[in-house]
Scaffold this motif. Structure first.
Motif, PDB file in Angstrom:
ATOM      1  N   ASP A  82       0.637  -1.291  -0.046  1.00  9.74           N
ATOM      2  CA  ASP A  82       0.327  -0.147   0.024  1.00  9.74           C
ATOM      3  C   ASP A  82       0.773   1.338   0.091  1.00  9.74           C
ATOM      4  O   ASP A  82       1.800   1.429   0.726  1.00  9.74           O
ATOM      5  N   THR A  83       0.568   2.304  -0.758  1.00 13.08           N
ATOM      6  CA  THR A  83       0.977   3.682  -0.389  1.00 13.08           C
ATOM      7  C   THR A  83       0.253   4.077   0.384  1.00 13.08           C
ATOM      8  O   THR A  83      -1.053   4.688   0.513  1.00 13.08           O
ATOM      9  N   VAL A  84       0.692   5.558   1.316  1.00 15.82           N
ATOM     10  CA  VAL A  84       0.236   5.808   2.268  1.00 15.82           C
ATOM     11  C   VAL A  84       1.077   7.106   2.388  1.00 15.82           C
ATOM     12  O   VAL A  84       2.585   7.461   2.298  1.00 15.82           O
ATOM     13  N   ARG A  85       0.919   7.593   3.347  1.00 14.17           N
ATOM     14  CA  ARG A  85       0.553   9.007   3.947  1.00 14.17           C
ATOM     15  C   ARG A  85       0.680   9.009   5.867  1.00 14.17           C
ATOM     16  O   ARG A  85       0.440   8.142   6.599  1.00 14.17           O
ATOM     17  N   ILE A  86       2.610   9.422   5.940  1.00 11.22           N
ATOM     18  CA  ILE A  86       3.092   9.283   7.667  1.00 11.22           C
ATOM     19  C   ILE A  86       3.087  10.494   7.659  1.00 11.22           C
ATOM     20  O   ILE A  86       3.877  11.566   7.062  1.00 11.22           O
ATOM     21  N   ALA A  87       3.248  11.425   9.155  1.00 10.28           N
ATOM     22  CA  ALA A  87       3.257  12.560   9.566  1.00 10.28           C
ATOM     23  C   ALA A  87       4.284  12.451  10.766  1.00 10.28           C
ATOM     24  O   ALA A  87       4.179  11.404  11.343  1.00 10.28           O
ATOM     25  N   GLU A  88       4.961  13.071  11.017  1.00 14.09           N
ATOM     26  CA  GLU A  88       5.872  13.227  12.109  1.00 14.09           C
ATOM     27  C   GLU A  88       4.712  13.741  13.899  1.00 14.09           C
ATOM     28  O   GLU A  88       4.010  14.639  13.521  1.00 14.09           O
ATOM     29  N   THR A  89       5.841  12.968  14.327  1.00 18.07           N
ATOM     30  CA  THR A  89       5.015  13.238  15.435  1.00 18.07           C
ATOM     31  C   THR A  89       6.045  12.297  16.743  1.00 18.07           C
ATOM     32  O   THR A  89       7.385  13.047  16.558  1.00 18.07           O
ATOM     33  N   ARG A  90       5.891  13.319  17.680  1.00 18.88           N
ATOM     34  CA  ARG A  90       6.418  12.598  19.181  1.00 18.88           C
ATOM     35  C   ARG A  90       6.859  11.256  19.682  1.00 18.88           C
ATOM     36  O   ARG A  90       6.494  10.735  18.639  1.00 18.88           O
ATOM     37  N   PRO A  91       8.521  11.345  19.559  1.00 15.28           N
ATOM     38  CA  PRO A  91       9.007   9.935  19.531  1.00 15.28           C
ATOM     39  C   PRO A  91       7.651   8.622  20.450  1.00 15.28           C
ATOM     40  O   PRO A  91       7.845   9.595  21.428  1.00 15.28           O
ATOM     41  N   LEU A  92       7.413   7.708  19.587  1.00 22.28           N
ATOM     42  CA  LEU A  92       7.070   6.511  20.185  1.00 22.28           C
ATOM     43  C   LEU A  92       7.063   5.611  20.892  1.00 22.28           C
ATOM     44  O   LEU A  92       7.096   5.283  22.504  1.00 22.28           O
ATOM     45  N   SER A  93       8.580   5.339  20.672  1.00 23.79           N
ATOM     46  CA  SER A  93       9.616   4.746  21.003  1.00 23.79           C
ATOM     47  C   SER A  93      10.811   4.994  20.123  1.00 23.79           C
ATOM     48  O   SER A  93      11.200   5.960  20.481  1.00 23.79           O
ATOM     49  N   LYS A  94      11.311   3.677  20.752  1.00 19.89           N
ATOM     50  CA  LYS A  94      13.067   3.911  20.575  1.00 19.89           C
ATOM     51  C   LYS A  94      13.445   4.508  19.039  1.00 19.89           C
ATOM     52  O   LYS A  94      14.131   6.145  18.707  1.00 19.89           O
ATOM     53  N   THR A  95      13.078   3.873  17.848  1.00 24.13           N
ATOM     54  CA  THR A  95      12.327   4.214  17.086  1.00 24.13           C
ATOM     55  C   THR A  95      11.255   4.465  15.663  1.00 24.13           C
ATOM     56  O   THR A  95      11.818   4.933  15.226  1.00 24.13           O
ATOM     57  N   LYS A  96      10.694   5.194  16.735  1.00 19.75           N
ATOM     58  CA  LYS A  96       9.175   5.604  15.763  1.00 19.75           C
ATOM     59  C   LYS A  96       9.042   7.059  16.105  1.00 19.75           C
ATOM     60  O   LYS A  96       8.754   7.123  17.024  1.00 19.75           O
ATOM     61  N   SER A  97       8.514   7.595  15.203  1.00 21.68           N
ATOM     62  CA  SER A  97       8.438   9.171  15.707  1.00 21.68           C
ATOM     63  C   SER A  97       7.699   9.622  14.404  1.00 21.68           C
ATOM     64  O   SER A  97       7.436  11.293  14.084  1.00 21.68           O
ATOM     65  N   HIS A  98       6.787   8.872  13.619  1.00 21.33           N
ATOM     66  CA  HIS A  98       5.677   7.927  12.183  1.00 21.33           C
ATOM     67  C   HIS A  98       4.780   8.047  12.946  1.00 21.33           C
ATOM     68  O   HIS A  98       4.913   7.498  13.226  1.00 21.33           O
ATOM     69  N   VAL A  99       4.124   8.125  11.865  1.00 23.93           N
ATOM     70  CA  VAL A  99       2.338   7.758  12.124  1.00 23.93           C
ATOM     71  C   VAL A  99       1.515   7.754  10.888  1.00 23.93           C
ATOM     72  O   VAL A  99       1.579   9.003  10.392  1.00 23.93           O
ATOM     73  N   VAL A 100       1.059   6.665  10.622  1.00 27.11           N
ATOM     74  CA  VAL A 100       0.580   6.567   9.363  1.00 27.11           C
ATOM     75  C   VAL A 100      -1.066   7.411   9.587  1.00 27.11           C
ATOM     76  O   VAL A 100      -1.951   7.157  10.648  1.00 27.11           O
ATOM     77  N   VAL A 101      -1.536   8.530   8.683  1.00 26.24           N
ATOM     78  CA  VAL A 101      -2.552   8.777   8.406  1.00 26.24           C
ATOM     79  C   VAL A 101      -2.997   9.396   7.586  1.00 26.24           C
ATOM     80  O   VAL A 101      -4.372   9.411   7.526  1.00 26.24           O
ATOM     81  N   GLU A 102      -3.002   7.806   6.205  1.00 29.99           N
ATOM     82  CA  GLU A 102      -3.932   7.879   5.455  1.00 29.99           C
ATOM     83  C   GLU A 102      -3.603   7.000   4.133  1.00 29.99           C
ATOM     84  O   GLU A 102      -1.540   7.110   4.241  1.00 29.99           O
ATOM     85  N   ARG A 103      -4.150   5.935   3.697  1.00 33.44           N
ATOM     86  CA  ARG A 103      -3.624   5.320   2.566  1.00 33.44           C
ATOM     87  C   ARG A 103      -3.923   6.032   1.351  1.00 33.44           C
ATOM     88  O   ARG A 103      -5.336   6.159   1.749  1.00 33.44           O
ATOM     89  N   VAL A 104      -3.097   6.362   0.751  1.00 32.66           N
ATOM     90  CA  VAL A 104      -2.988   7.175  -0.686  1.00 32.66           C
ATOM     91  C   VAL A 104      -3.543   6.170  -1.695  1.00 32.66           C
ATOM     92  O   VAL A 104      -4.760   6.332  -2.686  1.00 32.66           O
TER      93      VAL A 104
END
Length: 113
Positions: A82-104
């Motif tokens: 799937d092609t997705v759009r991700i947005a930056e956010t606060r750090p959620l874990s050691k490696t995760k700082s993005h969240v999926v906001v939309e499936r394009v």
């Protein structure tokens, strides 16, 4: 609730605290687009982006790729390809700082034949 992005809210609801639509997670910074490379982890996807880098010595371009771990809320149904759009956010874990906001695009519609 407005995210500050031009994305539609998913139809199905979820109880995820780290969902930008149904939880309290705020988004900020960059928005990126890429293809889902892996969905093996729980609530996490790997989004792969390909880009070209100029090599001055040979006056050509070479392909590079980056893999970004992103949080996948349960209300956004994702599959590999799937092609997705991700947005930056606060750090959620050691490696995760993005969240999926939309499936394009879905894997069947967006992939090469």
């Amino acid at each position: 609730m407005a995210l500050g992005l031009n994305v539609e809210r998913p139809e199905e609801a979820c109880s995820d605290e780290n969902c930008p639509f149904h939880g309290t997670l705020s988004v900020r910074g960059q928005t990126l687009e890429g293809e889902v490379a892996s969905t093996d982890m729980d609530k996490t996807v790997i989004v792969e982006r390909e880009y070209d880098v100029k090599v001055p010595k040979y006056d050509r371009f070479m392909k590079r790729r980056s893999r970004v771990p992103a949080h996948a809320p349960p209300c956004v149904d994702l599959e590999v390809g799937d092609t997705v759009r991700i947005a930056e956010t606060r750090p959620l874990s050691k490696t995760k700082s993005h969240v999926v906001v939309e499936r394009v695009a879905t894997a069947a519609a967006g992939g090469d034949v």
